[in-house]
Write an enzyme that holds these catalytic residues in place. Structure first.
Site, mmCIF file in Angstrom:
data_model
loop_
_atom_site.group_PDB
_atom_site.id
_atom_site.type_symbol
_atom_site.label_atom_id
_atom_site.label_comp_id
_atom_site.label_asym_id
_atom_site.label_seq_id
_atom_site.Cartn_x
_atom_site.Cartn_y
_atom_site.Cartn_z
ATOM 1 C CG HIS A 65 -1.963 -1.009 1.230
ATOM 2 N ND1 HIS A 65 -3.223 -0.779 0.732
ATOM 3 C CD2 HIS A 65 -1.936 -2.301 1.632
ATOM 4 C CE1 HIS A 65 -3.941 -1.891 0.846
ATOM 5 N NE2 HIS A 65 -3.187 -2.831 1.381
ATOM 6 C CD GLU A 97 -9.238 -3.100 -3.066
ATOM 7 O OE1 GLU A 97 -8.654 -4.204 -3.077
ATOM 8 O OE2 GLU A 97 -10.358 -2.920 -2.568
ATOM 9 C CB CYS A 141 -9.501 -1.254 0.385
ATOM 10 S SG CYS A 141 -7.943 -2.182 0.315
ATOM 11 N N GLY A 145 -6.382 -1.720 3.051
ATOM 12 C CA GLY A 145 -6.100 -0.304 2.834
ATOM 13 C C GLY A 145 -6.393 0.528 4.068
#
Length: 287
Positions: A161, A210, A219, A222
């Site tokens: 990420h 994503e 997410c 996330g």
């Protein structure tokens, strides 16, 4: 081949969950893309397989395939749905499970109110573990994106990420910069691009583009990565409410070396069957 499936979602991040325990499953990349197609298939962000464990001490194996057919390491909203699926389908009677994933073992607990809590494990912050081409490790990094400089936090929650703090997620350039960040050369396995607005130390708003799926309504990994990145920058408290377009997750992280805990809903939508063409059972099968 005709497969039984269950359509589920976690805050609008939607999945086709397939039982690979009680039925034989052989999927090609084309099969995954067809299932995920919102016009010609069932439609979903990811296809999830519930499979027998292959490692000692694990209850089940959990595999995640993005809408583009690529297999990924972890999905926080998906693992909550998987837990409810296993319980609702009678594949387990336990409300505490340890699931095998490409990103490592994941502990899940189904709470009395139906919410699901997941131990997402400690975040990985060393660039080589994300993977991210940078040295040395830092709290933030500068990333050149089409001539613009983005300040990001880089975190792996079993998947990579890049988190950018923005003044307002409603006007954040997710559509424009998300695809470019996702495929930035500094991330050799590609990356999920998060855009986070800090409302106060216990509340953030978040949008995520994503990897392999585009922007989704929620997410889970996330949300975890965003809280970790914000905590490392001294912006956030230990427990944070994360508002995504599809709803709210509760994320808790005590700090370096500690696991990230995520709590949120998982919902079953419908069940069905989908026929797959024999022509699709060719090269690149997923077993």
């Amino acid at each position: 081949m005709t497969l039984r499936f269950t359509k589920m979602h976690g805050l609008g991040n939607d999945f086709v969950v397939i039982d690979a325990i009680r039925q034989d499953v052989a999927l090609s990349g084309a099969d995954v893309r067809r299932i995920a197609d919102r016009r010609f298939g069932v439609g979903c962000d990811q296809v999830l397989l519930a499979a027998p464990a292959t490692q000692p001490g694990m209850d089940f194996r959990y595999r995640i395939f993005n809408a583009d057919g690529g297999e990924v390491e972890q999905c926080g909203n998906g693992v909550r749905c998987l837990a409810r699926f296993l319980l609702e389908e009678g594949l387990t009677t336990r409300d505490r499970l340890t699931i095998e994933t490409l990103g490592g073992p994941t502990e899940i607990a189904i709470e009395a109110d139906g919410q699901v809590t997941v131990n997402m494990g400690p975040p990985r912050l060393e660039p080589t573990e994300i993977p991210f081409t940078a040295s040395p490790r830092a709290t933030t990094y500068e990333l050149d994106v089409n001539g613009e400089t983005l300040t990001i936090g880089a975190v792996s929650m079993g998947n990579p990420h890049a988190v950018t703090v923005v003044p307002d997620v409603d006007t954040a350039p997710v559509d424009r910069l998300g695809p470019v960040v996702e495929r930035h050369g500094a991330f050799p396995a590609r990356v999920n691009a998060g855009f986070m607005q800090v409302v106060d130390p216990e509340h953030v708003r978040l949008r995520v583009y994503e990897r392999g799926a585009g922007e989704t309504l929620a997410c889970g990994t996330g949300a975890c990565a965003a809280v970790v990145a914000g905590r490392l920058r001294g912006l956030l408290a230990e427990t944070v409410a994360v508002d995504l377009p599809g709803g709210r997750l509760a994320i808790r992280w005590a700090g370096e070396g500690e696991p990230v805990w995520m709590t949120g809903p998982a919902t079953t939508v419908f069940q069905g069957r989908i026929p797959l063409s024999p022509d699709d059972d060719a090269p690149g099968q997923v077993r």
